[in-house]
Scaffold this active site. Structure first.
Site, PDB file in Angstrom:
ATOM      1  N   PRO A  18       0.791  -1.229   0.000  1.00 28.80           N
ATOM      2  CA  PRO A  18       0.000   0.000   0.000  1.00 28.80           C
ATOM      3  C   PRO A  18       0.826   1.283   0.000  1.00 28.80           C
ATOM      4  CG  PRO A  18      -0.133  -1.125   2.114  1.00 28.80           C
ATOM      5  CD  PRO A  18       0.532  -2.066   1.168  1.00 28.80           C
ATOM      6  N   ASN A  19       0.327   2.226  -0.764  1.00 28.81           N
ATOM      7  CA  ASN A  19       0.861   3.598  -0.876  1.00 28.81           C
ATOM      8  C   ASN A  19       2.156   3.703  -1.669  1.00 28.81           C
ATOM      9  OD1 ASN A  19      -1.210   4.941   0.651  1.00 28.81           O
ATOM     10  ND2 ASN A  19      -0.360   3.938   2.446  1.00 28.81           N
ATOM     11  N   ARG A  26       5.284  12.001  -3.492  1.00 29.01           N
ATOM     12  CA  ARG A  26       5.082  12.572  -2.154  1.00 29.01           C
ATOM     13  C   ARG A  26       6.224  12.111  -1.240  1.00 29.01           C
ATOM     14  NH1 ARG A  26       1.112  14.089  -4.396  1.00 29.01           N
ATOM     15  NH2 ARG A  26      -1.099  13.875  -4.014  1.00 29.01           N
ATOM     16  N   TYR A  31      11.223   8.577   1.383  1.00 23.66           N
ATOM     17  CA  TYR A  31      11.200   7.404   0.491  1.00 23.66           C
ATOM     18  C   TYR A  31      11.951   7.608  -0.820  1.00 23.66           C
ATOM     19  CZ  TYR A  31       7.736   5.791   3.822  1.00 23.66           C
ATOM     20  OH  TYR A  31       7.111   5.391   4.973  1.00 23.66           O
ATOM     21  N   ASN A  82       7.929  -5.689  -0.813  1.00 30.86           N
ATOM     22  CA  ASN A  82       7.839  -4.583   0.135  1.00 30.86           C
ATOM     23  C   ASN A  82       6.356  -4.472   0.470  1.00 30.86           C
ATOM     24  OD1 ASN A  82       7.755  -2.298   1.645  1.00 30.86           O
ATOM     25  ND2 ASN A  82       8.869  -0.991   0.187  1.00 30.86           N
ATOM     26  N   ALA A  85       3.055  -0.883   4.939  1.00 31.84           N
ATOM     27  CA  ALA A  85       2.569  -0.922   6.326  1.00 31.84           C
ATOM     28  C   ALA A  85       2.029  -2.299   6.711  1.00 31.84           C
ATOM     29  CB  ALA A  85       1.500   0.150   6.524  1.00 31.84           C
ATOM     30  N   GLU A 106      12.325  -9.852   1.879  1.00 33.03           N
ATOM     31  CA  GLU A 106      11.566  -8.677   2.323  1.00 33.03           C
ATOM     32  C   GLU A 106      12.449  -7.443   2.143  1.00 33.03           C
ATOM     33  OE1 GLU A 106      10.439  -9.021   6.434  1.00 33.03           O
ATOM     34  OE2 GLU A 106      10.002  -6.873   6.611  1.00 33.03           O
ATOM     35  N   HIS A 108      12.695  -2.994   2.307  1.00 34.18           N
ATOM     36  CA  HIS A 108      12.129  -1.702   2.699  1.00 34.18           C
ATOM     37  C   HIS A 108      13.041  -0.586   2.212  1.00 34.18           C
ATOM     38  CE1 HIS A 108       9.114  -3.585   5.122  1.00 34.18           C
ATOM     39  NE2 HIS A 108      10.061  -4.387   5.605  1.00 34.18           N
ATOM     40  N   ARG A 115      13.093   4.040  12.770  1.00 29.78           N
ATOM     41  CA  ARG A 115      11.854   4.827  12.727  1.00 29.78           C
ATOM     42  C   ARG A 115      10.992   4.518  13.958  1.00 29.78           C
ATOM     43  NH1 ARG A 115       9.256   4.665   6.986  1.00 29.78           N
ATOM     44  NH2 ARG A 115       8.229   6.482   7.916  1.00 29.78           N
TER      45      ARG A 115
HETATM   46  O1  CA2 Z   1      10.438   1.719   4.074  1.00 29.41           O
HETATM   47  C1  CA2 Z   1       9.586   1.058   3.476  1.00 29.41           C
HETATM   48  O2  CA2 Z   1       9.769   0.607   2.346  1.00 29.41           O
HETATM   49  C2  CA2 Z   1       8.217   0.832   4.111  1.00 29.41           C
HETATM   50  O3  CA2 Z   1       7.799  -0.488   3.779  1.00 29.41           O
HETATM   51  C3  CA2 Z   1       7.301   1.864   3.521  1.00 29.41           C
HETATM   52  C4  CA2 Z   1       5.911   1.848   4.129  1.00 29.41           C
HETATM   53  C5  CA2 Z   1       5.986   1.916   5.647  1.00 29.41           C
HETATM   54  O4  CA2 Z   1       4.696   1.792   6.208  1.00 29.41           O
HETATM   55  C6  CA2 Z   1       6.884   0.837   6.216  1.00 29.41           C
HETATM   56  O5  CA2 Z   1       6.946   0.985   7.612  1.00 29.41           O
HETATM   57  C7  CA2 Z   1       8.266   0.929   5.628  1.00 29.41           C
HETATM   58  C8  CA2 Z   1       5.086   3.055   3.656  1.00 29.41           C
HETATM   59  C9  CA2 Z   1       5.017   3.205   2.180  1.00 29.41           C
HETATM   60  C10 CA2 Z   1       4.401   4.540   1.900  1.00 29.41           C
HETATM   61  O6  CA2 Z   1       4.880   5.010   0.682  1.00 29.41           O
HETATM   62  C11 CA2 Z   1       4.734   6.323   0.410  1.00 29.41           C
HETATM   63  C12 CA2 Z   1       5.373   6.793  -0.701  1.00 29.41           C
HETATM   64  C13 CA2 Z   1       5.276   8.114  -1.026  1.00 29.41           C
HETATM   65  C14 CA2 Z   1       4.511   8.964  -0.273  1.00 29.41           C
HETATM   66  C15 CA2 Z   1       3.847   8.489   0.841  1.00 29.41           C
HETATM   67  C16 CA2 Z   1       3.951   7.152   1.179  1.00 29.41           C
END
Ligand code: CA2
Length: 159
Positions: A18-19, A26, A31, A82, A85, A106, A108, A115
């Site tokens: 997700p996201n 963003r 990221y 990946n 969340a 896995e 990230h 974090r």
């Molecule tokens: O660090 C990572 O790759 C995460 O898997 C990213 C997840 C986060 O919940 C994990 O704890 C760590 C969040 C991905 C959100 O991606 C976004 C990308 C651009 C803007 C906002 C969110």
């Protein structure tokens, strides 16, 4: 007749949770600036140099990610995931990885251990070969190299 399958190209599924479709659009401070399309294209290119077919898929929905893991069983040799969340919440994704028994790495983008505390636990960690965290978009490339290396070592051990 003995069939020597060692020369067959590998096929890897890269799954984004997700996201991650928002990457590059963003929060570049956390990221990075690469978009998901750019990351996926780089993985296909790296795959070529490793004689490996790479297919990518992104979903914001837990059940769709579970479905993709199930489907991978008959189509791919390994998974790079990946789970976003869902890493920290999803027993369903963990069970799917465990059930299909495909070697999985896995990854990230961020270092989840630097974090918030709720990101320090991964439900997936115990059912994957290993975890790569904190190298931005390079985490995916490292993940692809890791899964290919793992599968090649497995194939080597089988002969
Ligand atoms: O660090 C990572 O790759 C995460 O898997 C990213 C997840 C986060 O919940 C994990 O704890 C760590 C969040 C991905 C959100 O991606 C976004 C990308 C651009 C803007 C906002 C969110």
């Amino acid at each position: 007749m003995m069939v020597n399958d060692r020369a067959r190209n590998l096929s890897i599924l890269v799954l984004h949770g997700p996201n991650l479709n928002l990457l590059g659009l963003r929060e570049p401070g956390i990221y990075g600036a690469s978009t998901l399309t750019q990351i996926d294209a780089q993985l296909v290119e790296l795959g070529r140099s490793l004689d490996t077919h790479v297919e990518s898929s992104q979903s914001n929905h837990e059940g769709s990610l579970v479905d993709a893991i199930h489907t991978a069983r008959d189509r791919h040799d390994g998974i790079v995931i990946n789970a976003g969340a869902y890493t920290h919440t999803s027993i369903a994704i963990r069970d799917a990885i465990s059930a299909v028994q495909l070697p999985t790495i896995e990854v990230h983008l961020s270092n989840i251990y630097k974090r918030e505390e709720f990101r320090h636990h991964s439900y997936l960690a115990a059912v994957v070969i290993g975890q790569i965290s904190g190298f931005g978009a390079d985490s995916y490339q490292l993940g692809l190299r890791a899964i290919v290396g793992h599968l090649q070592r497995l194939a080597g051990d089988e002969c």
